[in-house]
Design an enzyme around this catalytic site. Structure first.
Site, PDB file in Angstrom:
ATOM      1  N   SER A   1       0.807  -1.223   0.000  1.00 18.83           N
ATOM      2  CA  SER A   1       0.000   0.000   0.000  1.00 18.83           C
ATOM      3  C   SER A   1       0.839   1.271   0.000  1.00 18.83           C
ATOM      4  O   SER A   1       0.301   2.361  -0.174  1.00 18.83           O
ATOM      5  CB  SER A   1      -0.947   0.027   1.204  1.00 18.83           C
ATOM      6  OG  SER A   1      -0.248   0.315   2.386  1.00 18.83           O
TER       7      SER A   1
ATOM      8  N   LYS B   1       1.509   3.944   7.446  1.00 20.18           N
ATOM      9  CA  LYS B   1       0.745   4.831   6.560  1.00 20.18           C
ATOM     10  C   LYS B   1       1.222   6.272   6.718  1.00 20.18           C
ATOM     11  O   LYS B   1       1.888   6.634   7.693  1.00 20.18           O
ATOM     12  CB  LYS B   1      -0.754   4.773   6.893  1.00 20.18           C
ATOM     13  CG  LYS B   1      -1.423   3.452   6.556  1.00 20.18           C
ATOM     14  CD  LYS B   1      -1.544   3.239   5.065  1.00 20.18           C
ATOM     15  CE  LYS B   1      -2.267   1.949   4.740  1.00 20.18           C
ATOM     16  NZ  LYS B   1      -1.497   0.771   5.138  1.00 20.18           N
TER      17      LYS B   1
END
Length: 234
Positions: free
Chosen positions: A155, A193
């Site tokens: 991701s 993230k």
């Protein structure tokens, strides 16, 4: 720590500005780095901006400013940083020369504990087991306490973080909006993230369009560390 392509582009821009006073065009950068499309240059410039090496000047065409160079090289210096072994593009001709690596002495290396795996994708259970160590030169990490995690997932690929990489993190409990962090969700799931603050909420943003941004209340998120460096085996 910059990737080889990031380092090549930064030095190419630096040399061109030093020689002509004007930053190169995207087409010139694409040809110098032998990339197939300008989108690759856009991604490299964004990564250099995020790491604090480069700044785009607003409202001016072809306006890039070198903020700093790797390994404490000043913008006016053309020397190489200690411990680096990248290919460096020299001048505006796009010629590449190899820099010989200079390895730090063993007593100058810092041992960083590898605490397990971290998800760059769907969050996985937080792992707090000391599984191994990795030795790094001090100038790759800076001050403070650090630890390493092995990356699982895809991701964060557009931020240059790939499955199997090892990320080096500075332990902290707060982070600025835009920094890449290890976030612990509801005291049980950890993920890597980019953090964005949106009013009273916290968004955990992927660097892959296949993944959605997730938004949480501040009481559900604990910052465990911020990204300072990355290791990759080829």
């Amino acid at each position: 720590m910059l990737t080889r392509k990031q380092h090549e582009l930064l030095m190419f821009i630096h040399e061109r500005i030093k020689e002509t006073g004007v930053s190169p065009s995207f087409e010139e950068m694409k040809e110098a780095l032998d990339l197939r499309s300008k989108s690759g240059i856009h991604r490299l410039i964004t990564a250099l901006e995020e790491r604090g090496f480069l700044r785009r000047l607003a409202h001016r065409a072809r306006a890039l400013e070198i903020v700093k160079l790797p390994q404490s090289m000043g913008p006016g210096s053309a020397g190489s940083g200690r411990g680096f072994s990248p290919c460096v593009i020299e001048g505006s001709l796009g010629k590449v020369r190899k820099l010989e690596p200079v390895a730090p002495a063993d007593d100058q290396m810092v041992s960083i504990p590898i605490m397990g795996r971290i998800a760059a994708g769907t969050p996985i259970s937080a792992i707090q087991d000391h599984t191994n160590t990795v030795s790094l030169p001090p100038d790759m990490i800076g001050s403070g306490e650090h630890y390493a995690l092995e990356v699982k997932g895809d991701s964060m690929i557009e931020a240059g973080i790939f499955d199997g990489d090892t990320v080096i993190l500075q332990k902290c409990t707060t982070a600025n909006s835009g920094e890449i962090v290890v976030a612990l969700i509801d005291d049980e799931e950890a993920t890597l993230k980019r953090l964005r603050r949106k009013g009273d909420s916290i968004a955990l943003e992927a660097a892959n369009p296949a993944y959605e941004t997730r938004i949480f209340g501040p009481d559900r998120i604990d910052i465990q560390g911020r990204l300072v460096s990355l290791l990759r085996r080829y």
